[in-house]
Design a protein around this motif. Sequence first.
Motif, mmCIF file in Angstrom:
data_model
loop_
_atom_site.group_PDB
_atom_site.id
_atom_site.type_symbol
_atom_site.label_atom_id
_atom_site.label_comp_id
_atom_site.label_asym_id
_atom_site.label_seq_id
_atom_site.Cartn_x
_atom_site.Cartn_y
_atom_site.Cartn_z
ATOM 1 N N GLY A 83 89.259 -6.030 8.582
ATOM 2 C CA GLY A 83 89.220 -6.373 10.006
ATOM 3 C C GLY A 83 88.691 -5.273 10.888
ATOM 4 O O GLY A 83 89.022 -5.241 12.083
ATOM 5 N N GLU A 93 84.652 -8.827 16.347
ATOM 6 C CA GLU A 93 84.570 -10.264 16.144
ATOM 7 C C GLU A 93 83.157 -10.786 16.354
ATOM 8 O O GLU A 93 82.706 -11.681 15.628
ATOM 9 C CB GLU A 93 85.537 -10.970 17.108
ATOM 10 N N VAL A 124 80.962 -10.349 13.187
ATOM 11 C CA VAL A 124 81.350 -10.962 11.907
ATOM 12 C C VAL A 124 80.302 -11.958 11.406
ATOM 13 O O VAL A 124 79.938 -11.944 10.223
ATOM 14 C CB VAL A 124 82.727 -11.629 12.039
#
Length: 411
Positions: free
Chosen positions: A216, A220, A223
């Motif tokens: 992680g 975001e 990704v």
Amino acid sequence: MTSTRRSWSFRTRLTALIAAVFVAGGTALLVVQYLLVQGLFEDAIGSITSCVDDRGVTVVAGADSELDCQTMSDGWGTDPGPAPSADEDYAVIVEQTTLLSEDVLSGLLLWSIVTLLVFTGLAVAAASWLSRRSFARIGQITTTTQQITRNDLHQRLDLPGPADEIKELGDTIDTMLDRLQASFTQQERFITNASHELRTPLTTTRTSLEIPLEQGEIPEHLVPAVRRALEANQRSEELIAALLALARTTRAEPSTRAARRTQLTPIITESLAQHQQDIEDRHLTVTTELVGTSAPTTDEALLALAIENLVDNAIQHNVDRGAVHIVTGEDDAQVWIEVANDGPPLSSEEAAQLVEPFNRGPHTRTTAGGRSLGLGLTLVQNIADSIGATLTLTPGTDGGLVARLSCPPAT
């Protein structure tokens, strides 16, 4: 309309040409001989009928008649009977000489025809022997060249005999084979080395992307880009693996081991199990008609790889909710496995060209999502060449492709 009549071979045409030349020469010789004999007879008749008898009767003036005239004069002088008239003498001489010449000429014509027929047979036999002798070494070149394949480019003609044009042809073919062997070897070495060299950086790249993605640590919004990079990396690894397999099957030589019977059903079942997720994702219908057939082969691993690629090709180059049909069979001539799939229509030319490297067909990008590498059927073709099998690609009746791998019976 194209004519299906088979033309004469070059050797047959050469034999006919040589025989025709001989026969034409013999015919011309006999005709000239006949005309010369006929002319000589006419001259002889003219000489005989030019005599002047002892009673002063002159018939026709001629050239060389001294001996004949003397003979006729002596004959008339000793004949106790009444002397014939000049007209009777002339008629008898002309008739006898004419009959004699006609009889000789007719006999000469008959024997000339018989001689010509015998000469024709001898000419054909001689021409056949000459052409066979001339083409013996060419036939050796043809036979040896037909036996040389991609897997045994090390063979050479090494043609014996005198240093003539035919030996020069054989040496030229040997030189060409040297260049071909060097080119194939260089190509295979490059593919192998490049593939091995590329695997390490690709593995490093995939690891560098997967670890932060799983932990992680990637923002975001990045990704999706990282996942696309991983998909491209996976595709590159699959391509390298396919190239290595292609290089391995290209170098594979026919095994000298005895052929063993290999059951096809377990190989097909295992291959379908490996592709079960793809089958479910695309909602494909798979039907099989497996009769427990076993194929004779000297390399079970290569045969399994060929079947796996046939199944993979039928799944990847299919349409969503399409069908895959796998059939095995055996007869006196061969053992075969046939894999058919749905898809857009293909022409016979397009189907035959699918064995070319990276040829994915005209509709692959839209039906398979660009996942196909275009090397599956190339691998199958190379394997078929290595194990002595035959790959046949034909368009399906309602679209798609029918691929049949036929193995020869065990000897």
